[in-house]
Design a protein around this motif. Structure first.
Motif, short mmCIF file in Angstrom:
data_model
loop_
_atom_site.label_atom_id
_atom_site.label_comp_id
_atom_site.label_asym_id
_atom_site.label_seq_id
_atom_site.Cartn_x
_atom_site.Cartn_y
_atom_site.Cartn_z
N GLY A 185 0.69 -1.25 -0.02
CA GLY A 185 0.13 -0.21 0.04
C GLY A 185 0.88 1.26 -0.20
N ALA A 186 2.13 1.24 -0.43
CA ALA A 186 2.95 2.35 -0.39
C ALA A 186 2.88 3.04 -1.93
CB ALA A 186 4.46 2.07 -0.16
N ASN A 187 3.04 4.23 -1.90
CA ASN A 187 3.16 4.97 -3.22
C ASN A 187 4.29 4.29 -4.06
OD1 ASN A 187 4.04 6.89 -5.18
ND2 ASN A 187 2.24 8.20 -4.22
N VAL A 188 3.66 3.58 -5.13
CA VAL A 188 4.67 2.72 -5.95
C VAL A 188 5.70 3.79 -7.00
CG1 VAL A 188 4.82 1.11 -8.00
CG2 VAL A 188 3.11 0.79 -6.26
N ASP A 189 5.11 4.75 -7.43
CA ASP A 189 5.67 5.73 -8.20
C ASP A 189 7.00 6.30 -7.36
OD1 ASP A 189 4.38 5.42 -10.38
OD2 ASP A 189 2.94 7.00 -10.06
N VAL A 211 10.67 4.98 9.57
CA VAL A 211 10.76 5.65 8.24
C VAL A 211 9.28 5.59 7.52
CG1 VAL A 211 13.22 5.44 8.08
CG2 VAL A 211 11.77 3.86 7.01
N THR A 212 9.21 6.27 6.61
CA THR A 212 7.94 6.34 5.65
C THR A 212 7.88 4.92 5.06
OG1 THR A 212 9.03 6.95 3.87
CG2 THR A 212 8.47 8.85 5.22
N LEU A 213 6.72 4.59 4.80
CA LEU A 213 6.40 3.25 4.38
C LEU A 213 7.30 3.18 2.84
CD1 LEU A 213 5.14 0.68 4.25
CD2 LEU A 213 3.05 1.56 3.17
N GLU A 214 7.16 4.12 1.99
CA GLU A 214 8.07 4.06 0.81
C GLU A 214 9.84 3.92 1.15
OE1 GLU A 214 4.34 5.88 0.26
OE2 GLU A 214 5.84 6.77 1.70
N THR A 215 10.12 4.41 2.10
CA THR A 215 11.49 4.23 2.51
C THR A 215 11.67 2.75 3.07
OG1 THR A 215 11.63 6.61 3.11
CG2 THR A 215 13.49 5.01 3.78
N GLN A 216 10.83 2.34 3.88
CA GLN A 216 10.66 0.85 4.26
C GLN A 216 10.98 -0.15 3.24
OE1 GLN A 216 7.83 -0.24 7.02
NE2 GLN A 216 7.84 -2.41 6.33
N CYS A 217 10.01 0.21 1.91
CA CYS A 217 10.01 -0.77 0.98
C CYS A 217 11.39 -0.66 0.25
CB CYS A 217 8.88 -0.34 -0.01
SG CYS A 217 7.42 -0.18 0.63
N LEU A 218 12.15 0.40 0.19
CA LEU A 218 13.35 0.61 -0.50
C LEU A 218 14.32 0.02 0.27
CD1 LEU A 218 15.40 1.68 -2.23
CD2 LEU A 218 15.30 3.90 -1.28
N ILE A 219 14.35 -0.14 1.63
CA ILE A 219 15.53 -0.58 2.71
C ILE A 219 15.13 -2.07 2.47
CG2 ILE A 219 16.06 -0.99 4.98
CD1 ILE A 219 15.30 1.99 5.58
N GLU A 220 13.85 -2.61 2.54
CA GLU A 220 13.83 -3.87 2.55
C GLU A 220 14.39 -4.68 0.90
OE1 GLU A 220 10.09 -4.71 5.56
OE2 GLU A 220 9.63 -4.25 3.54
N ALA A 221 13.82 -3.90 0.20
CA ALA A 221 14.50 -4.18 -1.19
C ALA A 221 16.05 -4.27 -1.38
CB ALA A 221 13.89 -3.25 -2.39
N ASP A 222 16.37 -3.32 -0.90
CA ASP A 222 18.04 -3.10 -0.89
C ASP A 222 18.74 -4.41 -0.08
OD1 ASP A 222 20.34 -1.94 -1.79
OD2 ASP A 222 20.31 -0.67 -0.03
N ILE A 223 17.93 -4.90 1.05
CA ILE A 223 18.43 -5.72 1.80
C ILE A 223 18.24 -7.24 1.05
CG2 ILE A 223 18.07 -7.29 3.91
CD1 ILE A 223 17.14 -4.76 5.43
N LEU A 224 17.07 -7.20 0.44
CA LEU A 224 16.87 -8.51 -0.17
C LEU A 224 17.65 -8.87 -1.35
CD1 LEU A 224 12.88 -8.51 -0.07
CD2 LEU A 224 14.27 -9.94 1.32
N ASP A 225 17.96 -7.85 -2.12
CA ASP A 225 19.06 -8.16 -3.43
C ASP A 225 20.50 -9.00 -2.90
OD1 ASP A 225 19.54 -7.99 -6.26
OD2 ASP A 225 20.89 -6.43 -5.78
N LYS A 226 20.84 -8.86 -1.65
CA LYS A 226 22.08 -9.27 -1.29
C LYS A 226 21.99 -10.78 -0.96
CE LYS A 226 23.71 -4.58 0.32
NZ LYS A 226 22.52 -3.84 0.07
N ILE A 227 20.58 -11.49 -0.94
CA ILE A 227 20.53 -12.74 -0.48
C ILE A 227 19.98 -13.49 -1.59
CG2 ILE A 227 20.39 -11.90 2.11
CD1 ILE A 227 17.20 -12.43 1.83
N GLY A 228 19.89 -14.77 -1.30
CA GLY A 228 18.98 -15.56 -2.17
C GLY A 228 20.50 -16.07 -3.30
N ALA A 229 19.68 -16.50 -4.59
CA ALA A 229 20.64 -16.90 -5.63
C ALA A 229 21.78 -15.86 -5.96
CB ALA A 229 19.83 -17.29 -6.72
N ASN A 230 21.22 -14.82 -6.24
CA ASN A 230 22.31 -13.35 -6.57
C ASN A 230 23.28 -13.28 -5.41
OD1 ASN A 230 22.65 -11.38 -8.09
ND2 ASN A 230 22.19 -9.97 -6.81
N GLY A 231 23.04 -13.35 -4.13
CA GLY A 231 24.18 -13.35 -3.22
C GLY A 231 24.95 -14.34 -3.29
#
Length: 207
Positions: A52-56, A119-139
């Protein structure tokens, strides 16, 4: 905007024949950094849409979040990125001032190390995405690349992938949205499976 960010990153290292600051490995190159940004844009937009954050706002902030990563010190790149984004958005787009302010706030705060719900919901989404890119198959792939630059052998592969698993577990504890938690869980399962596969097939690896 993507082209601007890509070209800005490339220009940041264009005159550095030795690779420059923090570019000992391929993933500190302009090519890797831009790919990381694109991954984060996709992840952040997915989280924002489902939470429910502002996607743009989230998408534009994600695009600029590491634009200054290759030219300033780590502890300054968020502020520098926000300044670059503001200059670009104010001069090259028709976004209203309130939109630009929210984008720049998210960029400035994306390195926040405290509770992500502060932080704002939009910032939270960005922080979480930044964290997630460092794990998984890519990591896992990135840390296996690192093995070669550290002159390690395949015997160390399971141990190195285990580091990705540890990072993923830390990420799972930090994220708060259900969407990010679900993505983290799926990625952790893949890394755990890969680690067990390595341990089962490489002779002499302690399990």
């Amino acid at each position: 905007m993507e082209r601007f960010v890509h070209d800005y990153l490339s220009a940041s290292v264009a005159t550095e024949s030795d690779g420059g600051r923090m570019r000992w490995y391929p993933w500190h190159s302009a090519e890797y950094r831009f790919n990381h940004i694109r991954n984060v844009v996709d992840l952040a937009a997915t989280i924002a849409e489902r939470e429910g954050a502002n996607v743009d706002i989230t998408r534009v902030a994600a695009l600029f979040h590491d634009v200054a990563k290759l030219e300033v010190e780590q502890d300054r790149h968020a502020d520098a990125g926000a300044r670059i984004a503001r200059e670009y958005l104010e001069t090259q787009t028709d976004y209203p001032a309130s939109f630009i302010d929210q984008v720049c706030r998210a960029i400035r705060d994306h390195s926040y190390q405290g509770e992500v719900t502060d932080v704002t919901l939009e910032t939270q989404c960005l922080i979480e995405a930044d964290i997630l890119d460092k794990i998984g198959a890519n990591g896992a792939v990135l840390i296996l690349l690192r093995m070669g630059y550290e002159s390690r052998t395949h015997m160390d592969a399971a141990e190195m992938v285990g580091r990705v698993l540890e990072r993923g577990e830390e990420a799972e504890e930090r994220v708060r949205s259900q969407t990010a938690a679900d993505i983290a869980e799926r990625r952790l399962k893949r890394v755990q499976w890969f680690k067990e596969w390595l341990e089962g097939e490489i002779a002499g690896v302690d399990t």
